[in-house]
Design a protein around this motif. Structure first.
Motif, PDB file in Angstrom:
ATOM      1  N   ARG A  33      33.864 -12.416  -2.562  1.00 30.24           N
ATOM      2  CA  ARG A  33      33.314 -11.067  -2.398  1.00 30.24           C
ATOM      3  C   ARG A  33      34.400  -9.994  -2.587  1.00 30.24           C
ATOM      4  NH1 ARG A  33      30.908 -13.815   2.427  1.00 30.24           N
ATOM      5  NH2 ARG A  33      28.798 -14.446   1.808  1.00 30.24           N
ATOM      6  N   VAL A  34      35.640 -10.322  -2.188  1.00 31.02           N
ATOM      7  CA  VAL A  34      36.740  -9.372  -2.354  1.00 31.02           C
ATOM      8  C   VAL A  34      36.953  -9.074  -3.829  1.00 31.02           C
ATOM      9  CG1 VAL A  34      39.222  -9.013  -2.090  1.00 31.02           C
ATOM     10  CG2 VAL A  34      37.930 -10.062  -0.232  1.00 31.02           C
ATOM     11  N   PHE A  35      36.986 -10.139  -4.647  1.00 30.57           N
ATOM     12  CA  PHE A  35      37.266  -9.993  -6.073  1.00 30.57           C
ATOM     13  C   PHE A  35      36.007 -10.319  -6.868  1.00 30.57           C
ATOM     14  CE2 PHE A  35      41.230 -11.347  -3.975  1.00 30.57           C
ATOM     15  CZ  PHE A  35      41.982 -10.211  -4.191  1.00 30.57           C
ATOM     16  N   GLN A  36      35.046  -9.417  -6.848  1.00 36.18           N
ATOM     17  CA  GLN A  36      33.788  -9.636  -7.536  1.00 36.18           C
ATOM     18  C   GLN A  36      34.010  -9.544  -9.042  1.00 36.18           C
ATOM     19  OE1 GLN A  36      31.043  -6.747  -5.972  1.00 36.18           O
ATOM     20  NE2 GLN A  36      31.604  -7.205  -3.857  1.00 36.18           N
ATOM     21  N   GLY A  37      33.375 -10.421  -9.770  1.00 37.56           N
ATOM     22  CA  GLY A  37      33.534 -10.368 -11.218  1.00 37.56           C
ATOM     23  C   GLY A  37      33.344 -11.713 -11.890  1.00 37.56           C
ATOM     24  N   GLY A  38      33.056 -12.732 -11.159  1.00 37.33           N
ATOM     25  CA  GLY A  38      32.850 -14.042 -11.753  1.00 37.33           C
ATOM     26  C   GLY A  38      32.476 -15.049 -10.700  1.00 37.33           C
ATOM     27  N   PRO A  39      32.252 -16.295 -11.100  1.00 41.42           N
ATOM     28  CA  PRO A  39      31.879 -17.318 -10.130  1.00 41.42           C
ATOM     29  C   PRO A  39      33.053 -17.735  -9.259  1.00 41.42           C
ATOM     30  CG  PRO A  39      32.233 -18.311 -12.279  1.00 41.42           C
ATOM     31  CD  PRO A  39      32.353 -16.819 -12.472  1.00 41.42           C
ATOM     32  N   SER A  48      23.801 -26.637  -0.665  1.00 43.80           N
ATOM     33  CA  SER A  48      22.980 -26.520   0.540  1.00 43.80           C
ATOM     34  C   SER A  48      23.606 -25.604   1.591  1.00 43.80           C
ATOM     35  CB  SER A  48      22.724 -27.905   1.144  1.00 43.80           C
ATOM     36  OG  SER A  48      23.923 -28.460   1.667  1.00 43.80           O
ATOM     37  N   ILE A  49      24.915 -25.381   1.501  1.00 42.48           N
ATOM     38  CA  ILE A  49      25.570 -24.549   2.518  1.00 42.48           C
ATOM     39  C   ILE A  49      26.033 -23.197   1.966  1.00 42.48           C
ATOM     40  CG2 ILE A  49      26.345 -26.565   3.835  1.00 42.48           C
ATOM     41  CD1 ILE A  49      29.165 -26.072   2.695  1.00 42.48           C
ATOM     42  N   GLU A  50      25.792 -22.955   0.680  1.00 38.23           N
ATOM     43  CA  GLU A  50      26.294 -21.727   0.065  1.00 38.23           C
ATOM     44  C   GLU A  50      25.475 -20.504   0.479  1.00 38.23           C
ATOM     45  OE1 GLU A  50      26.167 -22.320  -4.105  1.00 38.23           O
ATOM     46  OE2 GLU A  50      27.817 -23.773  -4.141  1.00 38.23           O
ATOM     47  N   PRO A  51      26.131 -19.381   0.743  1.00 35.89           N
ATOM     48  CA  PRO A  51      25.406 -18.126   0.973  1.00 35.89           C
ATOM     49  C   PRO A  51      24.646 -17.717  -0.289  1.00 35.89           C
ATOM     50  CG  PRO A  51      27.711 -17.949   1.654  1.00 35.89           C
ATOM     51  CD  PRO A  51      27.589 -19.222   0.877  1.00 35.89           C
ATOM     52  N   HIS A  52      23.567 -16.988  -0.130  1.00 36.01           N
ATOM     53  CA  HIS A  52      22.703 -16.633  -1.265  1.00 36.01           C
ATOM     54  C   HIS A  52      23.399 -15.725  -2.267  1.00 36.01           C
ATOM     55  CE1 HIS A  52      22.006 -12.476   0.109  1.00 36.01           C
ATOM     56  NE2 HIS A  52      22.051 -12.982   1.333  1.00 36.01           N
ATOM     57  N   ASP A  53      24.445 -15.006  -1.839  1.00 38.64           N
ATOM     58  CA  ASP A  53      25.093 -14.041  -2.731  1.00 38.64           C
ATOM     59  C   ASP A  53      26.300 -14.625  -3.460  1.00 38.64           C
ATOM     60  OD1 ASP A  53      26.471 -14.200  -0.239  1.00 38.64           O
ATOM     61  OD2 ASP A  53      27.523 -12.322  -0.688  1.00 38.64           O
ATOM     62  N   ILE A  54      26.575 -15.911  -3.288  1.00 35.97           N
ATOM     63  CA  ILE A  54      27.760 -16.527  -3.902  1.00 35.97           C
ATOM     64  C   ILE A  54      27.341 -17.435  -5.050  1.00 35.97           C
ATOM     65  CG2 ILE A  54      29.744 -18.041  -3.524  1.00 35.97           C
ATOM     66  CD1 ILE A  54      29.989 -15.354  -2.133  1.00 35.97           C
ATOM     67  N   GLU A  55      27.928 -17.185  -6.227  1.00 36.25           N
ATOM     68  CA  GLU A  55      27.707 -18.032  -7.397  1.00 36.25           C
ATOM     69  C   GLU A  55      28.916 -18.949  -7.556  1.00 36.25           C
ATOM     70  OE1 GLU A  55      27.579 -17.665 -12.290  1.00 36.25           O
ATOM     71  OE2 GLU A  55      27.687 -15.863 -11.031  1.00 36.25           O
ATOM     72  N   THR A  56      28.679 -20.249  -7.623  1.00 32.67           N
ATOM     73  CA  THR A  56      29.794 -21.192  -7.723  1.00 32.67           C
ATOM     74  C   THR A  56      29.711 -22.008  -9.006  1.00 32.67           C
ATOM     75  OG1 THR A  56      28.608 -22.898  -6.486  1.00 32.67           O
ATOM     76  CG2 THR A  56      30.027 -21.426  -5.217  1.00 32.67           C
ATOM     77  N   GLN A  57      30.851 -22.534  -9.398  1.00 34.29           N
ATOM     78  CA  GLN A  57      30.933 -23.425 -10.551  1.00 34.29           C
ATOM     79  C   GLN A  57      31.854 -24.580 -10.193  1.00 34.29           C
ATOM     80  OE1 GLN A  57      31.722 -21.586 -14.400  1.00 34.29           O
ATOM     81  NE2 GLN A  57      32.923 -23.352 -15.045  1.00 34.29           N
TER      82      GLN A  57
END
Length: 397
Positions: A33-39, A48-57
């Motif tokens: 969230r601090v460095f928004q701009g990519g996954p 299953s444990i990821e927050p809805h606003d976080i995109e991961t790769q």
């Protein structure tokens, strides 16, 4: 790369792997969230444990690698060691911020600026090595952990800057990893202090401890302290030690198990005091959440916990003792004297560990790392100036 032109909103963030929604995961998600701009790149992923606003790769792929990650133990170590070394998607970024120890296997391009956030120093290989000696197959395990240290040690010099999550971890990095003090700064983990308030519940008639129920949290000593004590203790959290803890608990102890965030807020604000006995804790998020709820902290005089207690104001400290006698004494001290600070002043003290403070410190740390990693030769600006003003000519040295 001209580091002066680096866009700090386009920073790659990579985390060793999502695991049980723990403190390290929450730090990594907040870094994203601090460095928004990519996954957020992760060694292994648990959607299953990821927050809805976080995109991961996920970085470490392939059937064999995934099998090794799921299996755990040595197989997982090998998968991380092989998977992180190249990590192709990370190489396209000018600046990289990593979370955890496994990304230290990464071998970065020359000009990439790398800031490594460290949560701990592989504790059974460092300050808790006596647990290995006293455990099953002690000598063999000591030999095994020695081999791991030898294999890992050469990774601890590649980042441009290290960020430790507390002064305790900084000290361990200097001692056990050999990182120079000048290369380490301290950035406390983000705690959602604004999410907690003394007004979430009326102060009740119970003491509270909340953590993962694992051996290094030493909840058993807290239970011994409350044996036949005329006070109620609520134990929130779950983990491998729960069955053993329930067997030794007296009737004045209530096990709440895993609690929702809303229930946690109520328990924290409603407790007389929060008791924390984690062994030489790296940081300790639960004690800070309790303080943010305006609840006094009775904490062991070790690790970061001892500094989260301002004696007589935010709470009291006690020395470690397996019988629980020192905890029992400090509970009685709290019953007799209370604390000097009111709930609102205790809550305000916790703000130094807030999410906003974390964001500010991370931006400062990365900007400083980028500035210090500028590779521009000293003479380059002079040449640039001549290019734009041909009549000026070169200056002879």
């Amino acid at each position: 790369m001209d580091t002066k032109q680096t866009d700090l909103d386009q920073v790659a963030v990579a985390h060793w792997g999502e695991h049980v929604n723990g403190g390290g995961d929450r730090v990594a998600w907040e870094l994203s969230r601090v460095f928004q701009g990519g996954p957020l790149f992760v060694g292994w992923q648990d959607k299953s444990i990821e927050p809805h606003d976080i995109e991961t790769q996920q970085l470490i792929n392939g059937r064999l690698s995934r099998w090794a990650l799921e299996r755990g133990g040595i197989a997982r170590m090998v998968a991380h060691m092989l998977g992180w070394q190249v990590a192709d998607p990370l190489r396209d970024y000018d600046v990289l911020v990593t979370s955890g120890n496994e990304p230290l296997f990464y071998v970065p391009p020359t000009e990439q600026v790398w800031v490594a956030y460290i949560h701990h120093t592989n504790r059974r290989q460092s300050d808790q090595i006596q647990e290995v000696e006293n455990g099953k197959f002690g000598p063999l395990m000591l030999l095994f952990y020695y081999a791991i240290r030898v294999a890992f040690d050469h990774n601890t010099h590649k980042p441009d800057v290290f960020l430790a999550n507390s002064e305790q971890v900084k000290r361990r990095m200097i001692r056990y990893w050999g990182v120079s003090e000048e290369k380490i700064d301290v950035v406390y983990p983000p705690v959602s202090t604004n999410a907690y308030s003394p007004h979430d519940a009326e102060t009740g008639d119970y003491y509270l401890t909340l953590s993962r129920l694992d051996w290094h949290k030493s909840v058993d000593d807290i239970l011994r302290a409350f044996d036949n004590l005329d006070e109620k203790l609520v134990v929130a959290g779950d983990g491998p030690e729960r069955d053993d803890l329930e067997r030794i608990a007296s009737e004045n102890v209530e096990f709440a198990g895993y609690v929702s965030e809303e229930k946690k807020k109520q328990l924290l604000a409603g407790a007389k005091a929060f008791i924390f006995n984690g062994q030489d804790e790296d940081f300790g998020i639960s004690p800070v959440e309790a303080l943010a709820a305006g609840t006094p902290l009775l904490g062991v005089e070790e690790g970061m916990t001892q500094y989260q207690v301002i004696e007589g104001k935010t709470g009291y400290t006690f020395e470690r003792e397996e019988s629980g006698r020192t905890i029992r004494r400090v509970v009685q001290q709290f019953e007799d004297n209370g604390v000097d600070w009111d709930t609102q002043k205790i809550a305000s003290f916790a703000d130094r560990f807030s999410v906003q403070a974390f964001h500010d410190r991370m931006h400062e740390a990365v900007a400083h790392a980028v500035e210090n990693a500028d590779l521009t030769p000293e003479w380059y600006s002079e040449v640039e100036n001549i290019s734009s003003n041909p009549e000026q000519g070169f200056t002879e040295n």
